[in-house]
Design an enzyme around this catalytic site. Structure first.
Site, PDB file in Angstrom:
ATOM      1  CD  GLU A   1      -3.046   3.894  -6.120  1.00 45.19           C
ATOM      2  OE1 GLU A   1      -3.745   3.234  -6.506  1.00 45.19           O
ATOM      3  OE2 GLU A   1      -2.216   3.548  -5.477  1.00 45.19           O
TER       4      GLU A   1
ATOM      5  CG  HIS B   1      -2.842   0.011  -7.738  1.00 50.38           C
ATOM      6  ND1 HIS B   1      -3.223   0.516  -6.613  1.00 50.38           N
ATOM      7  CD2 HIS B   1      -2.931  -1.197  -7.433  1.00 50.38           C
ATOM      8  CE1 HIS B   1      -3.497  -0.313  -5.793  1.00 50.38           C
ATOM      9  NE2 HIS B   1      -3.255  -1.506  -6.066  1.00 50.38           N
TER      10      HIS B   1
ATOM     11  NE  ARG C   1      -4.418  -1.251  -0.228  1.00 50.37           N
ATOM     12  CZ  ARG C   1      -4.524  -2.002  -1.125  1.00 50.37           C
ATOM     13  NH1 ARG C   1      -3.412  -2.210  -1.955  1.00 50.37           N
ATOM     14  NH2 ARG C   1      -5.545  -2.684  -1.217  1.00 50.37           N
TER      15      ARG C   1
END
Length: 319
Positions: free
Chosen positions: A268, A286, A239
């Protein structure tokens, strides 16, 4: 018997949508951006279930609008669930599930992609060719790190961490070191070390594969980067907020570490301009589970969780 009303927060592959539409009174939120607070609150009030995903931040504040909302289950699309306040959900009688297992190999593959791209300067080389500035091969052109036989350090030896470690050991003959919150025994050669600083100092490639959440927020910061070898590379597929991005930028700018490969970011989809300006970092959008068959498997797992819940059974992946 009427079908349960279910809100799907983002579009999923057609095979998943077809099954969901067959099982439930389905509403598709046809947007790619995360749900807004008002959308989340309305969803909890109107639907029997919501299928949220990354970025849909079901915080305690969202739940505190309700005593017992109509929505009784958040069937999360993804293994990571740090965007959902699990304790707040439980306090309001809302079950939460996720999709472990389905994401393991795909995410491990992206970790290997980043390891190789960073170590061998692949993104930098691709940009050089596209720019038209490449002057041809020569013996000292863009020398990088040969990963075979080197040492990889894994932060978090769960399913994904083990899958990465297996690829590194059996595919590239790498020595595997790792840290984990609890003692861990694995069925392949790997050594658990005492702490993160020791791991950082001993490895040639450091990979973050730990869950997100308050316990791991900025787990990897300046102290870790300062402990690493100047020839070492850092990879994050966990993460974004596991890493202090400011400290990472400083380490890359100063040459404190040789390079990095990232698939996730602290805020993000915002990526700091300073990070984007660097040549010695690989930046992916991602892509961890971005393979069609994997996303179908994840979606079907979400539906399995919902179907079991509404049949009065324990969902297979209840948190």
């Amino acid at each position: 018997m009427s079908k349960k009303k279910v809100l799907l927060a983002r579009r999923l592959p057609d095979a998943v949508l077809a099954r969901a539409d067959d099982l439930f009174d389905l509403t598709l939120r046809d947007k790619t951006a995360p749900m807004t607070p008002s959308e989340m609150r309305a969803g909890l009030a109107i639907y029997d279930a919501i299928m949220p995903t990354l970025g849909d931040r079901f915080s305690a504040d969202i739940f505190n609008e309700f005593g017992r909302p109509r929505c009784k289950i958040l069937a999360n699309f993804g293994v990571g669930y740090n965007h959902i306040d699990i304790e707040a959900a439980r306090a309001h009688a809302v079950t939460v599930t996720n999709t472990p297992g389905a994401v393991t190999d795909a995410t491990a593959d992206i970790a290997m992609t980043l390891i190789l791209m960073s170590a061998r300067r692949a993104a930098e080389g691709e940009r050089l060719v596209r720019s038209g500035a490449w002057e041809g091969w020569h013996p000292t052109q863009m020398l990088g790190l040969h990963v075979s036989g080197k040492t990889v350090g894994i932060v978090g030896m769960g399913r994904i961490g083990q899958a990465i470690a297996r690829r590194c050991h059996f595919g590239f003959g790498m020595e595997v070191l790792f840290v984990n919150r609890s003692q861990k025994t694995v069925d392949f050669p790997a050594t658990q070390v005492a702490d993160l600083a020791e791991l950082a100092a001993r490895c040639d490639v450091l990979v973050a594969a730990t869950p997100g959440g308050a316990e791991t927020h900025h787990l990897i910061g300046a102290d870790v980067f300062n402990a690493m070898k100047p020839t070492a590379h850092f990879v994050n597929i966990s993460r974004g907020d596991v890493v202090d991005e400011g400290a990472l930028v400083s380490a890359l700018q100063s040459g404190r570490i040789a390079g990095a490969g990232l698939d996730v970011y602290e805020l993000e989809p915002e990526v700091p301009a300073a990070l984007r300006a660097l040549e010695n970092v690989v930046l992916l959008p991602h892509l961890g589970t971005a393979a069609e068959e994997v996303r179908i498997d994840m979606g079907m797992m979400v539906l399995d969780n919902l179907q079991a819940f509404f049949n009065g059974e324990a969902p297979p992946n209840k948190l």
